[in-house]
Design a protein around this motif. Structure first.
Motif: not given
Length: 89
Positions: A13, A16-17, A20, A22, A33-39
């Motif tokens: 984990k 992976n963070d 990404q 983060g 945090k917002t995910d990439r799609r939301e951002q």
């Protein structure tokens, strides 16, 4: 699950963070945090378009220094510099 598997899962984990971009969840307190799609959707609503280019590393380090002290971050620093160079918003 044994202790080894739990620790291995935590390591995956964390890796992976870091991949990404983060920040790791250190101490168990993670900011929401917002995910990439939301951002992407939020950026599109603001009229922002991703734009990539290659710059000299000295220039990039200067930009990063300015962005650290600027509340708008890298995007706002670059926008201000481009407007000051004569480009219009």
């Amino acid at each position: 699950m044994n202790k080894f598997q739990l620790e291995q899962n935590k390591a995956f984990k964390l890796a992976n963070d870091l991949k990404q971009g983060g920040r790791a969840n250190i101490g168990g307190t993670a900011a929401p945090k917002t995910d990439r799609r939301e951002q992407r959707k939020l950026d599109q609503a603001k009229g922002l378009v991703p734009f990539a280019c290659k710059l000299d590393e000295k220039l990039v380090s200067q930009l990063k220094e300015r962005a650290e002290s600027h509340e708008g971050g890298m995007t706002e620093v670059l926008a201000e510099l481009l407007v000051a160079a004569g480009l219009q918003r």
